[in-house]
Design a protein around this motif. Structure first.
Motif, PDB file in Angstrom:
ATOM      1  N   GLU A  80       0.825  -1.212   0.000  1.00 53.48           N
ATOM      2  CA  GLU A  80       0.000   0.000   0.000  1.00 53.48           C
ATOM      3  C   GLU A  80       0.856   1.258   0.000  1.00 53.48           C
ATOM      4  O   GLU A  80       0.584   2.211  -0.735  1.00 53.48           O
ATOM      5  CB  GLU A  80      -0.924  -0.011   1.213  1.00 53.48           C
ATOM      6  N   GLU A  81       1.892   1.273   0.832  1.00 53.64           N
ATOM      7  CA  GLU A  81       2.709   2.481   0.957  1.00 53.64           C
ATOM      8  C   GLU A  81       3.426   2.821  -0.342  1.00 53.64           C
ATOM      9  O   GLU A  81       3.572   3.993  -0.697  1.00 53.64           O
ATOM     10  CB  GLU A  81       3.725   2.317   2.091  1.00 53.64           C
ATOM     11  N   PHE A  82       3.904   1.798  -1.073  1.00 55.06           N
ATOM     12  CA  PHE A  82       4.651   2.055  -2.310  1.00 55.06           C
ATOM     13  C   PHE A  82       3.771   1.925  -3.559  1.00 55.06           C
ATOM     14  O   PHE A  82       4.289   1.960  -4.672  1.00 55.06           O
ATOM     15  CB  PHE A  82       5.863   1.115  -2.387  1.00 55.06           C
ATOM     16  N   ASP A  83       2.459   1.755  -3.314  1.00 48.17           N
ATOM     17  CA  ASP A  83       1.503   1.682  -4.420  1.00 48.17           C
ATOM     18  C   ASP A  83       1.961   0.669  -5.474  1.00 48.17           C
ATOM     19  O   ASP A  83       2.028   0.966  -6.677  1.00 48.17           O
ATOM     20  CB  ASP A  83       1.339   3.070  -5.054  1.00 48.17           C
ATOM     21  N   ILE A  84       2.282  -0.504  -5.004  1.00 41.89           N
ATOM     22  CA  ILE A  84       2.836  -1.534  -5.874  1.00 41.89           C
ATOM     23  C   ILE A  84       1.714  -2.301  -6.561  1.00 41.89           C
ATOM     24  O   ILE A  84       0.772  -2.769  -5.923  1.00 41.89           O
ATOM     25  CB  ILE A  84       3.720  -2.504  -5.059  1.00 41.89           C
ATOM     26  N   VAL A  85       1.842  -2.420  -7.876  1.00 43.85           N
ATOM     27  CA  VAL A  85       0.884  -3.190  -8.668  1.00 43.85           C
ATOM     28  C   VAL A  85       1.666  -4.151  -9.560  1.00 43.85           C
ATOM     29  O   VAL A  85       2.856  -3.995  -9.772  1.00 43.85           O
ATOM     30  CB  VAL A  85      -0.007  -2.266  -9.538  1.00 43.85           C
ATOM     31  N   GLY A  86       0.983  -5.129 -10.075  1.00 48.41           N
ATOM     32  CA  GLY A  86       1.641  -6.075 -10.971  1.00 48.41           C
ATOM     33  C   GLY A  86       2.247  -7.244 -10.218  1.00 48.41           C
ATOM     34  O   GLY A  86       2.099  -7.390  -9.001  1.00 48.41           O
ATOM     35  N   GLU A  87       2.956  -8.071 -10.954  1.00 49.93           N
ATOM     36  CA  GLU A  87       3.531  -9.287 -10.383  1.00 49.93           C
ATOM     37  C   GLU A  87       4.703  -8.980  -9.468  1.00 49.93           C
ATOM     38  O   GLU A  87       5.483  -8.055  -9.718  1.00 49.93           O
ATOM     39  CB  GLU A  87       3.988 -10.232 -11.506  1.00 49.93           C
ATOM     40  N   ARG A 109      12.946 -14.170   3.543  1.00 45.47           N
ATOM     41  CA  ARG A 109      11.991 -13.979   2.450  1.00 45.47           C
ATOM     42  C   ARG A 109      12.236 -12.616   1.821  1.00 45.47           C
ATOM     43  O   ARG A 109      12.395 -11.622   2.531  1.00 45.47           O
ATOM     44  CB  ARG A 109      10.547 -14.064   2.950  1.00 45.47           C
ATOM     45  N   THR A 110      12.287 -12.581   0.504  1.00 45.62           N
ATOM     46  CA  THR A 110      12.459 -11.332  -0.223  1.00 45.62           C
ATOM     47  C   THR A 110      11.368 -11.215  -1.273  1.00 45.62           C
ATOM     48  O   THR A 110      11.129 -12.148  -2.034  1.00 45.62           O
ATOM     49  CB  THR A 110      13.835 -11.269  -0.921  1.00 45.62           C
ATOM     50  N   ILE A 111      10.699 -10.060  -1.291  1.00 48.51           N
ATOM     51  CA  ILE A 111       9.665  -9.782  -2.282  1.00 48.51           C
ATOM     52  C   ILE A 111      10.120  -8.567  -3.080  1.00 48.51           C
ATOM     53  O   ILE A 111      10.468  -7.536  -2.507  1.00 48.51           O
ATOM     54  CB  ILE A 111       8.311  -9.490  -1.617  1.00 48.51           C
ATOM     55  N   GLU A 112      10.106  -8.700  -4.416  1.00 44.66           N
ATOM     56  CA  GLU A 112      10.602  -7.620  -5.267  1.00 44.66           C
ATOM     57  C   GLU A 112       9.586  -7.246  -6.339  1.00 44.66           C
ATOM     58  O   GLU A 112       8.965  -8.119  -6.956  1.00 44.66           O
ATOM     59  CB  GLU A 112      11.903  -8.032  -5.958  1.00 44.66           C
ATOM     60  N   SER A 113       9.433  -5.944  -6.530  1.00 46.05           N
ATOM     61  CA  SER A 113       8.730  -5.436  -7.697  1.00 46.05           C
ATOM     62  C   SER A 113       9.820  -4.958  -8.656  1.00 46.05           C
ATOM     63  O   SER A 113      10.991  -5.290  -8.485  1.00 46.05           O
ATOM     64  CB  SER A 113       7.780  -4.297  -7.311  1.00 46.05           C
ATOM     65  N   GLN A 114       9.458  -4.159  -9.633  1.00 47.19           N
ATOM     66  CA  GLN A 114      10.459  -3.725 -10.595  1.00 47.19           C
ATOM     67  C   GLN A 114      11.531  -2.849  -9.954  1.00 47.19           C
ATOM     68  O   GLN A 114      12.707  -2.930 -10.321  1.00 47.19           O
ATOM     69  CB  GLN A 114       9.777  -2.960 -11.738  1.00 47.19           C
TER      70      GLN A 114
END
Length: 359
Positions: A80-87, A109-114
């Protein structure tokens, strides 16, 4: 056992190395120390990775369940804070190397967006842990992740500790990571110097495998033993309490080392040590299935329900665990239920006051 760290520094030991630069070299080649606490945490970590709870104890199941709830909240807040969308790309238990091969770290655990990432570290113990904003292990993990993926513009770090405080994640931007990298490089430089300092302390000695033979740690224990009781004052007691805690750990480790060596020699040769021998350990008897035992004794007309109950010692925390499992509530709620409805059947005794450092 293969050394996955290849004899190099690791993010999980950064706090120790910062406190005592010599600690890394002092522990080279020493075996890992196993403990019930470490085993508890290792098994919970494995369950978090695999999702399998079958072989866990009730307490471990509760810890993992709580961890998942806390983790889900942190991930949701981060998205929510970084307004992350997509895979999102996810990795677990991945070991990263960096700082020219001088440092490695394993992210739970690591979760990455672009361009954003969230690093999550599980802590299943009850001990105090530095919050994400001040946690040097997480700072090192963030630096390693940035080095492996320079395209990341922000790296957030979070702690999931079921039996500890709840913390918001902390976020590192490029400028923060440059500063963090300088700090960690300095720590590594200090630890690799031939004359690296030994600086024993409660934090540095806590999990150090070298404390049984560390001259400085043992000297701390000796200095405590030499201190006259009337020399303790309001002014020096705070420092003495810290020193006493470190000295206790160092001296206990030395005693354990002496006893372990004696056992080893006597196992190889029963006559190795004049005046000493190995005797059989005390036999511990326990009941694996109380219901089956009761049924067997009752069928043979050897005991009744009242007699069985009088012979059983009930652990209140165990009862609370069973209530939690049976009723499908949290351990916290089960504890309150037992307190509300069973107060007349439970005796409470207040122990002696415990010394604790102010937070």
């Amino acid at each position: 056992m293969k050394d996955i760290r290849k004899g190099k520094a690791s993010a999980s030991r950064m706090a120790q190395i910062k406190q005592c630069p010599q600690s890394m070299r002092a522990q080279e080649g020493l075996p890992e120390v196993q403990s019930d606490v470490a085993t508890f945490g290792t098994e919970c970590h494995a369950a978090q990775e695999t999702g399998k709870l079958d072989n866990l104890t009730t307490e471990q199941v509760e810890a993992v369940t709580l961890a998942r709830e806390i983790e889900a909240g942190i991930v949701s807040q981060w998205v929510e804070e970084f307004d992350i969308v997509g895979e999102l790309e996810e990795t677990r238990e991945a070991r990263l190397w960096g700082f020219d091969g001088r440092l490695s770290g394993q992210n739970d655990r690591t979760i990455e967006s672009q361009c954003n990432a969230l690093v999550i570290d599980y802590k299943f113990g009850h001990g105090d842990v530095d919050p994400p904003s001040r946690n040097i292990q997480l700072r090192a993990l963030a630096c390693l992740l940035k080095e492996s993926n320079p395209a990341l513009r922000s790296i957030s770090v979070a702690i999931v500790q079921p039996y500890g405080p709840r913390y918001d994640f902390a976020t590192y931007l490029d400028a923060d990571l440059i500063k963090a990298r300088e700090e960690i490089t300095h720590i590594l430089d200090e630890s690799e110097r031939p004359d690296a300092e030994r600086r024993p302390s409660t934090k540095a000695c806590e999990y150090c495998k070298a404390k049984p033979t560390c001259p400085e740690a043992q000297e701390g224990a000796i200095s405590i033993a030499r201190m006259a009781p009337d020399a303790l004052t309001v002014d020096n007691l705070p420092a003495m309490l810290d020193l006493a805690k470190a000295a206790e750990k160092a001296f206990s480790a030395r005693v354990d080392m002496i006893r372990a060596k004696a056992r080893e020699l006597l196992q190889d040769d029963p006559n190795a040590l004049a005046g000493w021998e190995l005797k059989d350990g005390r036999t511990m008897r326990s009941v694996s299935d109380a219901q089956a035992l009761f049924d067997e004794l009752r069928d043979r007309d050897l005991i009744d329900v009242k007699g069985m109950m009088r012979s059983v010692k009930v652990s209140v925390p165990s009862i609370e665990n069973e209530v939690a499992v049976f009723s499908g509530t949290s351990k916290k709620d089960a504890k309150q239920l037992v307190a509300d409805f069973c107060a007349d059947h439970i005796e409470s005794k207040q122990g002696a006051p415990m010394l604790a450092k102010k937070k």
